[in-house]
Scaffold this active site. Structure first.
Site, short mmCIF file in Angstrom:
data_model
loop_
_atom_site.label_atom_id
_atom_site.label_comp_id
_atom_site.label_asym_id
_atom_site.label_seq_id
_atom_site.Cartn_x
_atom_site.Cartn_y
_atom_site.Cartn_z
N HIS A 71 0.83 -1.22 0.00
CA HIS A 71 0.00 0.00 0.00
C HIS A 71 0.86 1.27 0.00
O HIS A 71 1.92 1.32 0.62
CB HIS A 71 -0.95 0.02 1.21
N HIS A 184 -0.46 1.83 12.34
CA HIS A 184 -1.29 3.04 12.39
C HIS A 184 -1.74 3.38 13.80
O HIS A 184 -1.99 2.48 14.61
CB HIS A 184 -2.57 2.87 11.54
#
Ligand code: ZN
Ligand code: FE
Length: 268
Positions: A71, A184
């Site tokens: 990603h 994250h």
């Protein structure tokens, strides 16, 4: 997060010094220095400028980039960080076609070494099919990318719930003392959701209070420990009676329970 790499949190894990700092909107940047060899690895490359700022503040020279998955928010900084040369980019052989150019292609089950330290690679399909995580069994350090978060797990963009459950079940076998560096800062929202699943879990309630305090002070919730996740993360706890009961699936296979918990999170 404030996006200011001046604020670096240092964690010492045996011979490793690991720097945690924010990148982009909610990614974490990590730099791992092996004090024996002086090697320095970035784990993923969310944002070159932030990683370069952290390197210069620490006085470290980058030698490696360890990629977890393809990603954009994990690979965007690779090109710039490699521009000066001398950086070895490591990533999954199986996903090499869609990762930046790899200098070292790793395969799950085939150990790789960072300096003198063994690094185990695990395939953790689910968020993407080619996602891998890096585990150092000596210092018990896990870089979990977008597979395992604090009280959460990655969204199923490519893999199935069955695959993601298999990935989490593999990580659950690692020791409780494992320090987990995740991709994250989603911890507040994850805690909020976790409370829907286990409103009476005392460890979860305590962790949510801790999280609120940490974030209010401008701190980072990374790293966590695997023990904390095993006690509070409703995804990795899909094989517990408490979570099965909460989603009305008592006696069901853990993968089915996991799928239901994930579905509820997606709809929240
Ligand atoms: Zn991702
Ligand atoms: Fe991500």
């Amino acid at each position: 997060m404030n996006g200011n790499a001046d604020i670096i949190k240092m964690t010492t894990c045996g011979p490793l010094e690991i720097a945690t700092f924010p990148c982009r909107t909610d990614n974490y940047g990590y730099l791992m220095r092996d004090t024996d060899s002086g090697l320095v690895a970035a784990v993923d490359a969310p944002e070159a400028a932030q990683i370069e700022a952290a390197l210069s503040q620490l006085g470290w020279t980058l030698t490696h980039i360890l990629l977890t998955h393809h990603h954009g928010d994990h690979i965007e900084g690779v090109e710039q960080l490699c521009a000066g040369g001398g950086v070895t980019v490591v990533g999954a052989k199986a996903d090499a076609v869609r990762l930046p150019k790899l200098h070292k292609q790793v395969v799950a089950g085939q150990p790789w070494r960072f300096g003198d330290h063994e690094v185990r690679i695990f395939d953790t399909p689910g968020h993407t099919v080619g996602h891998i995580v890096y585990y150092l069994p000596g210092p018990k350090v896990l870089f979990s990318g977008d597979t395992l978060f604090a009280m959460g797990c990655g969204r199923l963009f490519e893999g199935t719930a069955l695959q993601m459950w298999g990935s989490l079940a593999t990580l659950k076998e690692l020791p409780d003392e494992t320090t987990v560096f995740f991709g994250h800062e989603y911890t507040a929202a994850n805690g909020d959701f976790s409370l829907d699943i286990e409103p009476d879990n005392p460890d979860l309630l305590a962790r949510i209070a801790d999280t609120a305090k940490t974030l209010a002070e401008g701190g980072y919730t990374a790293p966590s420990t695997l023990g904390e996740e095993k006690r509070t993360n409703p995804f990795i706890r899909a094989d517990t009676a408490a979570v099965a009961r909460s989603v009305s699936l008592v006696g069901a296979d853990a993968a089915i329970v996991f799928a239901e918990v994930r579905r509820r999170k997606d709809r929240k």
